[in-house]
Design an enzyme around this catalytic site. Structure first.
Site: not given
Ligand code: PA5
Length: 461
Positions: A290, A316, A430
């Site tokens: 990410e 494996h 989203k």
């Molecule tokens: O790394 C990130 O920012 C995202 O993966 C968030 O952790 C995820 O979208 C959840 O977001 P939030 O903590 O605002 O609910």
């Protein structure tokens, strides 16, 4: 106490060992120094809050006070969250609590609660957990940095309704972990007097495990959170140099980046040879993917593809691919210098070769020998790897490991020319979701979604 990184098998030699040529690695010193300077500058500008978490006594006090007051009150703690809000707590639980913690009876758990992490909205999982819980002795930690993530809000709505039906006071069974000022959770906390711990504004989800996102659930199940933060602080100090030869997170980031961009090794496998670190790999996958899988300002798509694996189990399974599949991978092993617990393999069936040779060795030895053998086999086939060695899997080393990967990821952002702290690519999905669920203000997204190709019967089997 230390974590050591051995990159021998990722540096090519004149006699044919595969990897990044030493001259290329050393030649990246100036490039790395720029990445490190950028980190220092961003930290000074208050952008990289995760680096300051080990020294944040205020946050630690929030956690310790809440955990002290909660002591003995709850048999089950349930984290509601997704992404960075869930993967950190899961990694902490797997690393630092005995395997099968949640299945243990109260006594061996020393009166500490079970720890569940609901990291999805699959109704089957949530319904099953809620059916099994005694809500009177359950605490729900609703974790969302933004305070408004759809999946987490949906989980929370289900839970608060169940608590209401059971006529249980929400402020005794729910705690929020969220931004100190912004977002829906913070507003609900103020309105309904629900306790709320802070995620500092400059700490993003996947970098948040060392704040109450990870430390609150950890403290509630008896993890030494101070030791975790001390390990993280130690790693941050070790990585405080722009000398590539001395900075472990720098070496990791630079070698992965060079392997990817100069050798086509786009796939970065993280393969702990310890069950306790299995979920550390899942946490790393989110962090690396990410943060680094992005479009550069110039328009080019870049980024490595992280893959989790587990030794010896994956010998494996995926190791066949790592050995003979495309030459597009690096493998990072994680191990420990010893085993907290070991089991001697008893003698038996000594006359049968397949069993006889195992007698007298230990299971820990077998696991370690298998790792070394796999690294050797990969090297023999021209497949580079490196190895992280922890003295042991404890709170200190786990904290250090979190910090190691966090810092490496920030370096990676600079090396790849992307912002490692954002995630613009997840927005469109989203918006389509909001549009399809009828959220106000998403008419354009709804229209756009409607214009996408519909399922074509010619391609339905
Ligand atoms: O790394 C990130 O920012 C995202 O993966 C968030 O952790 C995820 O979208 C959840 O977001 P939030 O903590 O605002 O609910």
């Amino acid at each position: 106490m230390a974590i050591r990184l051995d990159v021998t098998n990722l540096v090519a030699t004149a006699d044919g060992r595969a990897g990044v040529p030493l001259a290329t690695f050393q030649g990246a010193q100036a490039r790395f120094a720029a990445a490190h300077a950028h980190l220092v500058q961003q930290r000074a500008a208050g952008i990289l809050g995760f680096l300051d978490l080990p020294a944040n006594e205020g946050l630690l006090a929030q956690v310790e006070q809440f955990a002290a007051e909660a002591k003995g009150k709850y048999k089950d703690v349930v984290v509601l969250g997704i992404g960075g809000s869930a993967l950190g707590p899961i990694a902490v639980r797997t690393a630092l609590k005995p395997s099968g913690w949640n299945a243990m009876m109260d006594d061996p758990r020393g009166g500490l609660p079970r720890l569940h992490v609901l990291d999805n909205v699959d109704p089957r999982t949530i319904a099953a957990l809620l059916a099994a819980l005694d809500l009177r002795t359950t605490l729900f930690i609703v974790t969302s940095k933004s305070g408004g993530t759809g999946e987490t809000m949906a989980q929370f709505l289900v839970v608060q309704d169940r608590l209401k039906q059971a006529t249980l006071p929400i402020d005794e069974h729910v705690v929020f972990v969220t931004d100190p000022a912004k977002g829906a959770l913070r507003a609900i906390a103020a309105r309904d007097k629900i306790p709320a711990l802070d995620v500092p504004p400059n700490v993003g989800g996947r970098f948040s495990v060392l704040c109450p996102v990870g430390t609150l659930p950890a403290a509630l199940v008896g993890v030494d959170v101070r030791a975790m933060l001390a390990g993280a602080a130690d790693m941050a100090a070790r990585c405080g140099t722009d000398d590539l030869a001395k900075n472990p997170a720098g070496a990791f980031a630079v070698l992965q980046w060079l392997a990817d961009t100069t050798q086509g090794r786009h796939v970065h496998v993280l393969m702990p040879y310890r069950d306790a670190l299995r979920d550390m790999a899942a946490w790393f996958v989110q962090l690396w993917a990410e943060s680094l899988g992005k479009i550069q300002p110039g328009g080019a798509s870049v980024g490595p593809t992280p893959i989790p694996a587990l030794g010896a189990t994956d010998q494996h399974s995926q190791v066949q691919l790592f050995m003979e599949g495309p030459q597009d991978k690096t493998v990072t092993f994680i191990t420990t210098a010893g085993h907290e617990t070991d089991v001697t393999i008893p003698a038996g069936y000594g006359d049968i070769e397949e069993l006889g040779y195992l007698a007298g060795h230990t299971l820990g030895e077998l696991l370690d020998v298998e790792r070394v053998a796999t690294a050797g086999a990969l090297a023999k086939r021209g497949r580079p790897s490196m190895t992280l060695t922890l003295d042991t899997v404890d709170a200190w080393h786990v904290g250090a490991l979190f910090m190691f990967f966090g810092i490496a990821t920030v370096y990676g952002g600079h090396l790849y020319g992307v912002n490692p702290l954002d995630q613009p690519g997840v927005e469109l999905g989203k918006q389509y979701t909001f549009a399809r669920l009828g959220r106000a203000g998403y008419d354009a997204a709804r229209a756009e979604f409607e214009s996408l190709p519909k399922p074509d019967p010619r391609f339905a089997y």
